[in-house]
Motif scaffolding. Structure first.
Motif, PDB file in Angstrom:
ATOM      1  N   ALA A  36     -22.534 -45.720 -28.173  1.00  0.00           N
ATOM      2  CA  ALA A  36     -21.796 -45.152 -29.306  1.00  0.00           C
ATOM      3  C   ALA A  36     -21.850 -46.111 -30.488  1.00  0.00           C
ATOM      4  O   ALA A  36     -20.920 -46.868 -30.754  1.00  0.00           O
ATOM      5  CB  ALA A  36     -20.357 -44.862 -28.907  1.00  0.00           C
ATOM      6  N   LYS A  37     -22.985 -46.085 -31.217  1.00  0.00           N
ATOM      7  CA  LYS A  37     -23.062 -46.878 -32.450  1.00  0.00           C
ATOM      8  C   LYS A  37     -22.136 -46.304 -33.510  1.00  0.00           C
ATOM      9  O   LYS A  37     -21.520 -47.018 -34.276  1.00  0.00           O
ATOM     10  CB  LYS A  37     -24.509 -46.915 -32.936  1.00  0.00           C
ATOM     11  CG  LYS A  37     -25.450 -47.631 -31.962  1.00  0.00           C
ATOM     12  CD  LYS A  37     -26.865 -47.667 -32.513  1.00  0.00           C
ATOM     13  CE  LYS A  37     -27.801 -48.387 -31.539  1.00  0.00           C
ATOM     14  NZ  LYS A  37     -29.207 -48.406 -32.050  1.00  0.00           N
ATOM     15  N   ASN A  38     -22.061 -44.990 -33.532  1.00  0.00           N
ATOM     16  CA  ASN A  38     -21.076 -44.324 -34.378  1.00  0.00           C
ATOM     17  C   ASN A  38     -20.775 -42.974 -33.757  1.00  0.00           C
ATOM     18  O   ASN A  38     -21.417 -42.560 -32.789  1.00  0.00           O
ATOM     19  CB  ASN A  38     -21.566 -44.171 -35.829  1.00  0.00           C
ATOM     20  CG  ASN A  38     -22.913 -43.449 -35.895  1.00  0.00           C
ATOM     21  OD1 ASN A  38     -23.007 -42.277 -35.575  1.00  0.00           O
ATOM     22  ND2 ASN A  38     -23.952 -44.176 -36.317  1.00  0.00           N
ATOM     23  N   ILE A  39     -19.790 -42.274 -34.276  1.00  0.00           N
ATOM     24  CA  ILE A  39     -19.333 -41.021 -33.666  1.00  0.00           C
ATOM     25  C   ILE A  39     -20.408 -39.938 -33.703  1.00  0.00           C
ATOM     26  O   ILE A  39     -20.548 -39.147 -32.778  1.00  0.00           O
ATOM     27  CB  ILE A  39     -18.047 -40.533 -34.370  1.00  0.00           C
ATOM     28  CG1 ILE A  39     -16.942 -41.580 -34.207  1.00  0.00           C
ATOM     29  CG2 ILE A  39     -17.598 -39.189 -33.810  1.00  0.00           C
ATOM     30  CD1 ILE A  39     -15.662 -41.227 -34.935  1.00  0.00           C
ATOM     31  N   ILE A  40     -21.217 -39.927 -34.759  1.00  0.00           N
ATOM     32  CA  ILE A  40     -22.168 -38.833 -34.942  1.00  0.00           C
ATOM     33  C   ILE A  40     -23.353 -38.961 -33.997  1.00  0.00           C
ATOM     34  O   ILE A  40     -23.820 -37.974 -33.423  1.00  0.00           O
ATOM     35  CB  ILE A  40     -22.648 -38.798 -36.410  1.00  0.00           C
ATOM     36  CG1 ILE A  40     -21.470 -38.553 -37.337  1.00  0.00           C
ATOM     37  CG2 ILE A  40     -23.712 -37.716 -36.611  1.00  0.00           C
ATOM     38  CD1 ILE A  40     -21.833 -38.589 -38.815  1.00  0.00           C
ATOM     39  N   THR A  41     -23.843 -40.174 -33.807  1.00  0.00           N
ATOM     40  CA  THR A  41     -25.060 -40.363 -33.010  1.00  0.00           C
ATOM     41  C   THR A  41     -24.772 -40.856 -31.593  1.00  0.00           C
ATOM     42  O   THR A  41     -25.658 -41.361 -30.931  1.00  0.00           O
ATOM     43  CB  THR A  41     -25.988 -41.365 -33.714  1.00  0.00           C
ATOM     44  OG1 THR A  41     -25.308 -42.626 -33.842  1.00  0.00           O
ATOM     45  CG2 THR A  41     -26.403 -40.845 -35.067  1.00  0.00           C
ATOM     46  N   SER A  42     -23.552 -40.765 -31.124  1.00  0.00           N
ATOM     47  CA  SER A  42     -23.212 -41.246 -29.785  1.00  0.00           C
ATOM     48  C   SER A  42     -23.824 -40.334 -28.720  1.00  0.00           C
ATOM     49  O   SER A  42     -24.021 -39.140 -28.928  1.00  0.00           O
ATOM     50  CB  SER A  42     -21.699 -41.301 -29.609  1.00  0.00           C
ATOM     51  OG  SER A  42     -21.143 -40.013 -29.756  1.00  0.00           O
ATOM     52  N   SER A  43     -24.128 -40.929 -27.561  1.00  0.00           N
ATOM     53  CA  SER A  43     -24.694 -40.180 -26.440  1.00  0.00           C
ATOM     54  C   SER A  43     -24.142 -40.744 -25.137  1.00  0.00           C
ATOM     55  O   SER A  43     -23.736 -41.904 -25.071  1.00  0.00           O
ATOM     56  CB  SER A  43     -26.229 -40.248 -26.453  1.00  0.00           C
ATOM     57  OG  SER A  43     -26.656 -41.593 -26.337  1.00  0.00           O
ATOM     58  N   TRP A  44     -24.157 -39.915 -24.103  1.00  0.00           N
ATOM     59  CA  TRP A  44     -23.630 -40.306 -22.807  1.00  0.00           C
ATOM     60  C   TRP A  44     -24.670 -40.028 -21.728  1.00  0.00           C
ATOM     61  O   TRP A  44     -25.361 -39.006 -21.768  1.00  0.00           O
ATOM     62  CB  TRP A  44     -22.341 -39.536 -22.468  1.00  0.00           C
ATOM     63  CG  TRP A  44     -21.205 -39.814 -23.389  1.00  0.00           C
ATOM     64  CD1 TRP A  44     -20.226 -40.735 -23.243  1.00  0.00           C
ATOM     65  CD2 TRP A  44     -20.947 -39.135 -24.621  1.00  0.00           C
ATOM     66  NE1 TRP A  44     -19.354 -40.686 -24.303  1.00  0.00           N
ATOM     67  CE2 TRP A  44     -19.771 -39.709 -25.167  1.00  0.00           C
ATOM     68  CE3 TRP A  44     -21.579 -38.114 -25.329  1.00  0.00           C
ATOM     69  CZ2 TRP A  44     -19.226 -39.298 -26.372  1.00  0.00           C
ATOM     70  CZ3 TRP A  44     -21.039 -37.695 -26.534  1.00  0.00           C
ATOM     71  CH2 TRP A  44     -19.877 -38.284 -27.037  1.00  0.00           C
ATOM     72  N   ILE A  45     -24.760 -40.930 -20.788  1.00  0.00           N
ATOM     73  CA  ILE A  45     -25.638 -40.763 -19.625  1.00  0.00           C
ATOM     74  C   ILE A  45     -24.763 -40.820 -18.388  1.00  0.00           C
ATOM     75  O   ILE A  45     -23.971 -41.757 -18.225  1.00  0.00           O
ATOM     76  CB  ILE A  45     -26.715 -41.856 -19.547  1.00  0.00           C
ATOM     77  CG1 ILE A  45     -27.557 -41.875 -20.824  1.00  0.00           C
ATOM     78  CG2 ILE A  45     -27.602 -41.646 -18.331  1.00  0.00           C
ATOM     79  CD1 ILE A  45     -28.556 -43.014 -20.875  1.00  0.00           C
ATOM     80  N   SER A  46     -24.885 -39.838 -17.536  1.00  0.00           N
ATOM     81  CA  SER A  46     -24.100 -39.808 -16.296  1.00  0.00           C
ATOM     82  C   SER A  46     -25.017 -39.470 -15.127  1.00  0.00           C
ATOM     83  O   SER A  46     -26.039 -38.792 -15.296  1.00  0.00           O
ATOM     84  CB  SER A  46     -22.973 -38.773 -16.389  1.00  0.00           C
ATOM     85  OG  SER A  46     -23.502 -37.467 -16.551  1.00  0.00           O
ATOM     86  N   GLU A  47     -24.628 -39.944 -13.959  1.00  0.00           N
ATOM     87  CA  GLU A  47     -25.393 -39.691 -12.737  1.00  0.00           C
ATOM     88  C   GLU A  47     -24.461 -39.329 -11.604  1.00  0.00           C
ATOM     89  O   GLU A  47     -23.323 -39.818 -11.528  1.00  0.00           O
ATOM     90  CB  GLU A  47     -26.243 -40.910 -12.351  1.00  0.00           C
ATOM     91  CG  GLU A  47     -27.451 -41.136 -13.222  1.00  0.00           C
ATOM     92  CD  GLU A  47     -28.368 -42.195 -12.653  1.00  0.00           C
ATOM     93  OE1 GLU A  47     -28.141 -42.624 -11.495  1.00  0.00           O
ATOM     94  OE2 GLU A  47     -29.319 -42.600 -13.353  1.00  0.00           O
ATOM     95  N   GLY A  48     -24.952 -38.481 -10.719  1.00  0.00           N
ATOM     96  CA  GLY A  48     -24.242 -38.142  -9.502  1.00  0.00           C
ATOM     97  C   GLY A  48     -25.116 -38.411  -8.298  1.00  0.00           C
ATOM     98  O   GLY A  48     -26.055 -39.213  -8.364  1.00  0.00           O
ATOM     99  N   LEU A  49     -24.823 -37.749  -7.222  1.00  0.00           N
ATOM    100  CA  LEU A  49     -25.629 -37.931  -6.019  1.00  0.00           C
ATOM    101  C   LEU A  49     -26.923 -37.120  -6.053  1.00  0.00           C
ATOM    102  O   LEU A  49     -27.856 -37.415  -5.295  1.00  0.00           O
ATOM    103  CB  LEU A  49     -24.818 -37.517  -4.785  1.00  0.00           C
ATOM    104  CG  LEU A  49     -23.556 -38.335  -4.490  1.00  0.00           C
ATOM    105  CD1 LEU A  49     -22.859 -37.774  -3.268  1.00  0.00           C
ATOM    106  CD2 LEU A  49     -23.897 -39.808  -4.284  1.00  0.00           C
ATOM    107  N   GLY A  59     -23.263 -31.726 -28.658  1.00  0.00           N
ATOM    108  CA  GLY A  59     -22.938 -30.718 -27.651  1.00  0.00           C
ATOM    109  C   GLY A  59     -24.064 -30.352 -26.723  1.00  0.00           C
ATOM    110  O   GLY A  59     -23.877 -29.528 -25.818  1.00  0.00           O
ATOM    111  N   SER A  60     -25.238 -30.930 -26.892  1.00  0.00           N
ATOM    112  CA  SER A  60     -26.366 -30.618 -26.012  1.00  0.00           C
ATOM    113  C   SER A  60     -26.298 -31.464 -24.742  1.00  0.00           C
ATOM    114  O   SER A  60     -26.017 -32.658 -24.798  1.00  0.00           O
ATOM    115  CB  SER A  60     -27.691 -30.877 -26.737  1.00  0.00           C
ATOM    116  OG  SER A  60     -27.814 -32.243 -27.078  1.00  0.00           O
ATOM    117  N   VAL A  61     -26.562 -30.827 -23.617  1.00  0.00           N
ATOM    118  CA  VAL A  61     -26.541 -31.488 -22.317  1.00  0.00           C
ATOM    119  C   VAL A  61     -27.809 -31.128 -21.570  1.00  0.00           C
ATOM    120  O   VAL A  61     -28.160 -29.945 -21.441  1.00  0.00           O
ATOM    121  CB  VAL A  61     -25.308 -31.073 -21.478  1.00  0.00           C
ATOM    122  CG1 VAL A  61     -25.327 -31.773 -20.128  1.00  0.00           C
ATOM    123  CG2 VAL A  61     -24.025 -31.378 -22.224  1.00  0.00           C
TER     124      VAL A  61
END
Length: 222
Positions: A36-49, A59-61
């Motif tokens: 999260a460098k800033n609110i507009i260009t923030s991204s998240w990476i998540s992992e499960g099993l 909003g794209s996933v």
């Protein structure tokens, strides 16, 4: 009546635990990382099993299933197996606990048989809860080890919500299994005590009857 209420409480706890474990198993948020460098260009990476997902602030996933089983790390394969075992154990425990309840009747099942079924269901719940507890704790240990390792060059993740859901489900399964097992053992002890009391009264009745018998002598008349 108290024993029936105790069994119902144990069944509710184990059922909720099974639902939470199922939610944790299919979740994609066992661990996550954010840039999260800033609110507009923030991204998240998540992992499960089973797969990893990337989400952006727009909003794209996008999710991708792990393609190869053999290429996965050992701890991830073991966690998968343990969670599947816990779910199967939970379903078997639910069935056995229903059959072992005092408020349910299936054919001509005796009281002692229902007590044994109830105890077996409780033990299965405990084993399933321990399996999921090991899986969730091992996964969390791997995440924290990589996060605090200064020499680790990959993406550093944090603990996801699925881990906390898994811990809660494991505790509920273990707690419900303990309640169910203790209830069955208490009923078994009460049944054995009642059978012993009945046997004692029967033996006393037999002795009393023998003592009350009178022997009439036979007189010879010449």
């Amino acid at each position: 009546m108290a024993s029936t209420a105790f069994q119902i409480i144990a069944f509710v706890l184990t059922f909720l635990g099974l639902m939470l474990l199922h939610a944790a198993t299919v979740s994609n948020y066992w661990k996550y990382s954010t840039s999260a460098k800033n609110i507009i260009t923030s991204s998240w990476i998540s992992e499960g099993l089973w797969r990893s997902c990337v989400a952006t602030s727009f909003g794209s996933v996008q999710c991708k299933t792990f393609s190869s089983l053999l290429s996965l790390e050992t701890y991830l394969q073991v966690c998968r197996a343990l969670m599947i075992i816990s779910l199967i154990s939970g379903m078997c425990g639910i069935l056995l606990s229903l059959l072992g309840m005092k408020c349910t009747q299936l054919g001509s099942t005796s009281e002692n048989t229902k007590i044994k079924i109830s105890i077996t269901g409780g033990v299965i719940f405990i084993l399933g809860g321990l399996s999921s507890m090991i899986a969730v704790s091992w996964y969390a240990a791997q995440v924290t080890t990589q996060f605090f390792d200064s020499l680790y060059g990959g993406i550093k993740y944090e603990l996801g919500t699925a881990l906390f859901v898994g811990w809660a489900g494991s505790l509920l399964s273990i707690l419900g299994g303990i309640f169910l097992t203790c209830s069955g053992c208490k009923e078994k002890h009460r049944s054995q005590k009642y059978d012993y009391a009945v046997a004692q009264r029967t033996n006393k009745s037999r002795i009393y009857i023998k003592k009350s018998e009178k022997v009439v002598p036979v007189q010879d008349y010449v």
